[in-house]
Enzyme design. Structure first.
Site, PDB file in Angstrom:
ATOM      1  N   MET A   3       6.260  23.900  16.782  1.00  0.00           N
ATOM      2  CA  MET A   3       6.089  23.642  15.348  1.00  0.00           C
ATOM      3  C   MET A   3       7.316  22.923  14.759  1.00  0.00           C
ATOM      4  O   MET A   3       7.182  21.987  13.983  1.00  0.00           O
ATOM      5  CB  MET A   3       5.866  24.967  14.621  1.00  0.00           C
ATOM      6  CG  MET A   3       5.464  24.818  13.177  1.00  0.00           C
ATOM      7  SD  MET A   3       5.262  26.415  12.388  1.00  0.00           S
ATOM      8  CE  MET A   3       3.743  27.003  13.119  1.00  0.00           C
ATOM      9  N   LYS A  54      -1.522   3.285  -0.279  1.00  0.00           N
ATOM     10  CA  LYS A  54      -2.136   4.612  -0.217  1.00  0.00           C
ATOM     11  C   LYS A  54      -1.485   5.421   0.909  1.00  0.00           C
ATOM     12  O   LYS A  54      -0.741   4.865   1.723  1.00  0.00           O
ATOM     13  CB  LYS A  54      -3.642   4.474   0.013  1.00  0.00           C
ATOM     14  CG  LYS A  54      -4.013   3.780   1.305  1.00  0.00           C
ATOM     15  CD  LYS A  54      -5.515   3.614   1.414  1.00  0.00           C
ATOM     16  CE  LYS A  54      -5.892   2.953   2.712  1.00  0.00           C
ATOM     17  NZ  LYS A  54      -7.204   3.336   3.191  1.00  0.00           N
ATOM     18  N   ARG A  85     -19.843   2.695   4.110  1.00  0.00           N
ATOM     19  CA  ARG A  85     -19.091   3.725   3.374  1.00  0.00           C
ATOM     20  C   ARG A  85     -19.506   3.553   1.911  1.00  0.00           C
ATOM     21  O   ARG A  85     -20.671   3.730   1.603  1.00  0.00           O
ATOM     22  CB  ARG A  85     -17.565   3.505   3.517  1.00  0.00           C
ATOM     23  CG  ARG A  85     -17.080   3.434   4.945  1.00  0.00           C
ATOM     24  CD  ARG A  85     -15.582   3.721   5.087  1.00  0.00           C
ATOM     25  NE  ARG A  85     -14.704   2.877   4.279  1.00  0.00           N
ATOM     26  CZ  ARG A  85     -13.398   2.743   4.500  1.00  0.00           C
ATOM     27  NH1 ARG A  85     -12.828   3.391   5.503  1.00  0.00           N
ATOM     28  NH2 ARG A  85     -12.643   1.985   3.741  1.00  0.00           N
ATOM     29  N   TYR A  91       6.316  26.759  25.347  1.00  0.00           N
ATOM     30  CA  TYR A  91       5.082  27.553  25.267  1.00  0.00           C
ATOM     31  C   TYR A  91       4.087  27.150  26.354  1.00  0.00           C
ATOM     32  O   TYR A  91       3.911  25.960  26.642  1.00  0.00           O
ATOM     33  CB  TYR A  91       4.406  27.326  23.916  1.00  0.00           C
ATOM     34  CG  TYR A  91       5.131  27.936  22.742  1.00  0.00           C
ATOM     35  CD1 TYR A  91       5.436  29.283  22.706  1.00  0.00           C
ATOM     36  CD2 TYR A  91       5.484  27.141  21.654  1.00  0.00           C
ATOM     37  CE1 TYR A  91       6.098  29.837  21.615  1.00  0.00           C
ATOM     38  CE2 TYR A  91       6.127  27.681  20.554  1.00  0.00           C
ATOM     39  CZ  TYR A  91       6.434  29.038  20.543  1.00  0.00           C
ATOM     40  OH  TYR A  91       7.079  29.575  19.461  1.00  0.00           O
TER      41      TYR A  91
HETATM   42  C1  LIG Z   1     -10.707  -0.643   1.405  1.00  0.00           C
HETATM   43  C2  LIG Z   1      -9.489  -0.950   2.209  1.00  0.00           C
HETATM   44  N1  LIG Z   1      -8.907  -2.150   2.076  1.00  0.00           N
HETATM   45  C3  LIG Z   1      -7.813  -2.489   2.769  1.00  0.00           C
HETATM   46  C4  LIG Z   1      -7.243  -1.623   3.680  1.00  0.00           C
HETATM   47  C5  LIG Z   1      -6.023  -2.049   4.459  1.00  0.00           C
HETATM   48  O1  LIG Z   1      -6.297  -2.131   5.823  1.00  0.00           O
HETATM   49  P1  LIG Z   1      -5.143  -2.525   6.856  1.00  0.00           P
HETATM   50  O2  LIG Z   1      -4.173  -1.399   6.829  1.00  0.00           O
HETATM   51  O3  LIG Z   1      -5.840  -2.635   8.162  1.00  0.00           O
HETATM   52  O4  LIG Z   1      -4.557  -3.790   6.373  1.00  0.00           O
HETATM   53  C6  LIG Z   1      -7.827  -0.363   3.863  1.00  0.00           C
HETATM   54  C7  LIG Z   1      -7.245   0.561   4.838  1.00  0.00           C
HETATM   55  O5  LIG Z   1      -7.735   1.547   5.239  1.00  0.00           O
HETATM   56  C8  LIG Z   1      -8.972  -0.018   3.108  1.00  0.00           C
HETATM   57  O6  LIG Z   1      -9.564   1.169   3.250  1.00  0.00           O
END
Ligand SMILES: Cc1ncc(COP(=O)(O)O)c(C=O)c1O
Length: 378
Positions: free
Chosen positions: A319, A40, A134, A272
């Protein structure tokens, strides 16, 4: 992609490092546990598609993304490995997620009803609320939720999952133990009604490295897949409790080049807000990178590496530009390569170090490198 920063600053990703990190995890989880790198947030800033392909080639089994859009990009790029979507998918998009054969995290009835109405086979992973507060179904409500899901013939409960709140921020893992106990309680409850979910998973990088009992059937490892330790506390815990040669290789190097060299007299302000005044005649290198690219404006006391030496950032980050002092690097010249994060000679600027200067953590440092900065895989 429109690389608006092309040539000015760029990120190099070492495929060898990514593969090494996959192999390190394989060694500690064994052959029977599914390895699911989290890709992700543009693979933690490293480049979604290329990283995903490299992980799979190196022996990873699944990929975890946050959104349907990331899953679509992977499928469009030819990735056929199972994809688990960790984040929210809008009701109107569930059909698309099912068509792409994504595994979905599930924790509310509305989503289950919508999946049921689609009528096509859908695989879900039920998230158990164990203390992160969450997403998640409380353990007390788990049986009822599972019975509800089972009333829809097209939905398969493939996974049962949870996520740790406090495994990397501390060397005291009592809260993580508590969460694991709740997760195990949920598993037992379901077993008591004859439901044995095939893929149970809870381990992020820190848990996977420190606690084999969290591996179950799959580990979701993010930060460490890219060669970064989740935190100093995790590293210390590892040295104390495990210490068996788990060697991560950071994959990312962020580079730019010198756009101008100039010498300014003592008593001049730089940048700046006139926040820095030269105390002596100062040789400056002007670098074409700034907070637009993800070089944090909050940086305080930072350095870059030029000719293998440290050059301190002077004045505020702009920037698109930063100014660094090269008075002690007389050999520095126009268009010399500059390391913003990474190694040069014996020196290293790690994402962790950068995070300390910026008042944040390595996770945020690499994910915030603007997606438009080119990623070059080497
Ligand atoms: C649901 C979930 N699983 C796994 C991970 C992976 O975590 P890490 O990057 O600490 O291994 C994340 C990271 O935010 C997560 O939100």
């Amino acid at each position: 992609m429109n690389n608006l920063s092309r040539g000015l600053n760029w990120v190099e990703i070492s495929k060898e490092a990514l593969s090494n990190n996959v192999k390190q995890f394989r060694r500690i989880i064994g052959e029977n546990v599914l390895l699911c790198p989290c890709v992700k947030a543009n693979a933690y800033g490293h480049g979604l598609l290329e990283c995903s392909k490299t992980f799979i080639e190196a022996g990873a089994n699944w990929l975890a993304v946050n959104s349907l859009y990331e899953a679509e990009a992977l499928r469009a790029g030819g990735v056929v490995a199972p994809i688990y979507i960790l984040g929210y998918v809008e009701m109107s998009e569930l059909v698309r997620a099912v068509e792409l054969e994504c595994r979905l995290v599930a924790y509310n009835r509305e989503m289950i009803e919508a999946l049921g109405a689609i009528g096509k086979p859908a695989k879900i992973h039920i998230k158990v609320e164990t203390g992160n507060n969450r997403q998640g179904v409380f353990v007390k409500d788990l049986i009822e939720f599972v019975e509800f899901v089972k009333s829809f013939g097209n939905i398969e409960i493939e996974g049962l999952t949870t996520h740790f709140a406090n495994v990397e921020d501390t060397t005291d893992h009592s809260y993580a133990e508590l969460q694991l106990a709740k997760f195990n309680e949920g598993i037992k409850k379901l077993e008591s009604i004859g439901v044995d979910v095939p893929i149970k998973h809870c381990a992020n990088s820190a848990a996977a490295i420190l606690f084999p009992k969290t591996h179950f059937q799959l580990v979701r490892v993010g930060i460490a897949s890219y060669g970064m330790w989740p935190s100093n506390e995790t590293y210390l815990s590892y040295l104390k409790e495990v210490g068996d040669g788990f060697k991560l290789m950071p994959a990312l190097t962020w580079k730019t080049k010198i756009a101008q060299i100039k010498t300014i007299p003592a008593g001049e302000y730089i940048g700046y807000g006139c926040t820095y005044k030269t105390g002596h005649e100062t040789k400056l290198a002007i670098l074409p990178v700034g907070y637009y690219d993800g070089y944090d404006r909050g940086i305080n006391g930072g350095h870059v590496l030029i000719c293998g030496k440290r050059a301190p950032v002077r004045g505020r980050v702009c920037m698109n530009i930063i100014m660094v002092e090269v008075t002690d690097i007389p050999e520095a010249k126009l268009e010399d390569e500059v390391i913003l994060i990474g190694c040069s000679g014996d020196e290293e600027i790690s994402a962790e170090q950068f995070g300390k200067w910026a008042g944040t953590i390595n996770y945020e440092v690499t994910t915030r490198i603007n997606e438009r900065v080119p990623r070059i895989f080497v």
